[in-house]
Write a protein that holds these residues in place. Sequence first.
Motif, PDB file in Angstrom:
ATOM      1  N   LEU A  63     -38.171 -33.884-136.340  1.00 28.01           N
ATOM      2  CA  LEU A  63     -38.048 -35.294-136.702  1.00 28.01           C
ATOM      3  C   LEU A  63     -39.343 -36.057-136.430  1.00 28.01           C
ATOM      4  CD1 LEU A  63     -34.461 -36.237-135.462  1.00 28.01           C
ATOM      5  CD2 LEU A  63     -35.338 -36.516-137.806  1.00 28.01           C
ATOM      6  N   ASP A  64     -39.761 -36.851-137.412  1.00 28.55           N
ATOM      7  CA  ASP A  64     -40.925 -37.730-137.248  1.00 28.55           C
ATOM      8  C   ASP A  64     -40.394 -39.145-136.983  1.00 28.55           C
ATOM      9  OD1 ASP A  64     -43.505 -38.836-137.300  1.00 28.55           O
ATOM     10  OD2 ASP A  64     -43.362 -39.242-139.453  1.00 28.55           O
ATOM     11  N   VAL A  65     -40.029 -39.393-135.737  1.00 27.74           N
ATOM     12  CA  VAL A  65     -39.414 -40.678-135.370  1.00 27.74           C
ATOM     13  C   VAL A  65     -40.014 -41.190-134.064  1.00 27.74           C
ATOM     14  CG1 VAL A  65     -37.219 -40.221-136.540  1.00 27.74           C
ATOM     15  CG2 VAL A  65     -37.542 -39.472-134.158  1.00 27.74           C
ATOM     16  N   ARG A  66     -39.755 -42.474-133.813  1.00 28.91           N
ATOM     17  CA  ARG A  66     -40.119 -43.099-132.549  1.00 28.91           C
ATOM     18  C   ARG A  66     -39.003 -44.048-132.151  1.00 28.91           C
ATOM     19  NH1 ARG A  66     -45.221 -46.425-135.088  1.00 28.91           N
ATOM     20  NH2 ARG A  66     -44.032 -47.549-136.696  1.00 28.91           N
ATOM     21  N   ALA A  67     -39.036 -44.521-130.940  1.00 29.66           N
ATOM     22  CA  ALA A  67     -37.985 -45.426-130.459  1.00 29.66           C
ATOM     23  C   ALA A  67     -37.862 -46.634-131.379  1.00 29.66           C
ATOM     24  CB  ALA A  67     -38.301 -45.869-129.035  1.00 29.66           C
ATOM     25  N   GLY A  68     -36.617 -46.937-131.763  1.00 31.05           N
ATOM     26  CA  GLY A  68     -36.360 -48.050-132.662  1.00 31.05           C
ATOM     27  C   GLY A  68     -36.011 -47.619-134.066  1.00 31.05           C
ATOM     28  N   ASP A  69     -36.440 -46.407-134.476  1.00 28.90           N
ATOM     29  CA  ASP A  69     -36.073 -45.900-135.802  1.00 28.90           C
ATOM     30  C   ASP A  69     -34.578 -45.588-135.838  1.00 28.90           C
ATOM     31  OD1 ASP A  69     -38.654 -46.063-136.775  1.00 28.90           O
ATOM     32  OD2 ASP A  69     -39.147 -43.969-136.303  1.00 28.90           O
ATOM     33  N   CYS A  70     -33.980 -45.761-137.003  1.00 27.46           N
ATOM     34  CA  CYS A  70     -32.551 -45.466-137.173  1.00 27.46           C
ATOM     35  C   CYS A  70     -32.363 -44.240-138.036  1.00 27.46           C
ATOM     36  CB  CYS A  70     -31.842 -46.671-137.768  1.00 27.46           C
ATOM     37  SG  CYS A  70     -31.838 -48.107-136.658  1.00 27.46           S
ATOM     38  N   LEU A  71     -31.222 -43.558-137.832  1.00 25.18           N
ATOM     39  CA  LEU A  71     -30.962 -42.276-138.476  1.00 25.18           C
ATOM     40  C   LEU A  71     -29.579 -42.257-139.111  1.00 25.18           C
ATOM     41  CD1 LEU A  71     -32.227 -39.969-135.571  1.00 25.18           C
ATOM     42  CD2 LEU A  71     -33.474 -40.530-137.670  1.00 25.18           C
ATOM     43  N   THR A  72     -29.432 -41.326-140.052  1.00 25.34           N
ATOM     44  CA  THR A  72     -28.102 -41.066-140.605  1.00 25.34           C
ATOM     45  C   THR A  72     -27.215 -40.528-139.480  1.00 25.34           C
ATOM     46  OG1 THR A  72     -28.888 -38.880-141.297  1.00 25.34           O
ATOM     47  CG2 THR A  72     -28.950 -40.641-142.949  1.00 25.34           C
ATOM     48  N   PRO A  73     -25.897 -40.653-139.610  1.00 25.95           N
ATOM     49  CA  PRO A  73     -24.992 -40.269-138.513  1.00 25.95           C
ATOM     50  C   PRO A  73     -25.149 -38.807-138.103  1.00 25.95           C
ATOM     51  CG  PRO A  73     -23.823 -41.569-140.150  1.00 25.95           C
ATOM     52  CD  PRO A  73     -25.162 -41.241-140.753  1.00 25.95           C
ATOM     53  N   PHE A  74     -24.968 -38.559-136.823  1.00 27.47           N
ATOM     54  CA  PHE A  74     -25.026 -37.199-136.280  1.00 27.47           C
ATOM     55  C   PHE A  74     -23.895 -36.359-136.872  1.00 27.47           C
ATOM     56  CE2 PHE A  74     -23.454 -34.121-133.168  1.00 27.47           C
ATOM     57  CZ  PHE A  74     -24.597 -33.358-132.956  1.00 27.47           C
TER      58      PHE A  74
END
Length: 214
Positions: free
Chosen positions: A148-159
């Motif tokens: 995953l190319d993410v950082r704190a604050g990014d939102c994601l599709t449901p687990f």
Amino acid sequence: MTYPPQPDPYGAQSGPYPGGWQQGQHPQGGYQQGSDAFWRQVAGSQQQPPPPPKKNRTGLIIGLAIGAVVLLLGSAVAIVLAVSASNRIEAGDCMALADERGGSMDVAECGSPESDYEVVDVREGRNLAGCGDDYVNFADGNTYCIVLDVRAGDCLTPFQQDESVLPLKLECSKAEDQVTRVTGGQDPEAACEDNEGYYVFSRKTVCFGDVQGV
């Protein structure tokens, strides 16, 4: 006053004929004698040089047309090659995944809203085991090991419990899960809070919780 001699009635010429006028030359190709206007044109003095033969431009036109076609084809090939090269994804690149089930992907700027994953390795053919704890995407006959190319604050599709469904970035107004922390290593219990979920990769752990502040 001196006048040009009279023309010979039998055709004989005197003076500098042909090729010029004698004394008393008229500016338009004749001379006056006394009060009566008498014009005589010197043979060949008014002749124009023959026009140059017309050049055949057909070959030039065809040559220019062929050159233009070759130039356009060369430009098209260059554009196609540039597009193909720009869409080639290699280790270290980031990409946007078109679907949660994987497959088609496009190069994206790392850290941007469009980027879902960073590619950590590319292997020829299908090599599921070669990616270790990282996610796997198959495309273009290759195996892509991705994280995953993410950082704190990014939102994601449901687990999803289904491991074949990959999380993607999503607008926070439409999401349920939001990244709270990204750390190196594989110890989610030390990195994440008790009420948080997590994604564990070979070199990082992504913690997430409910979306906040939306």
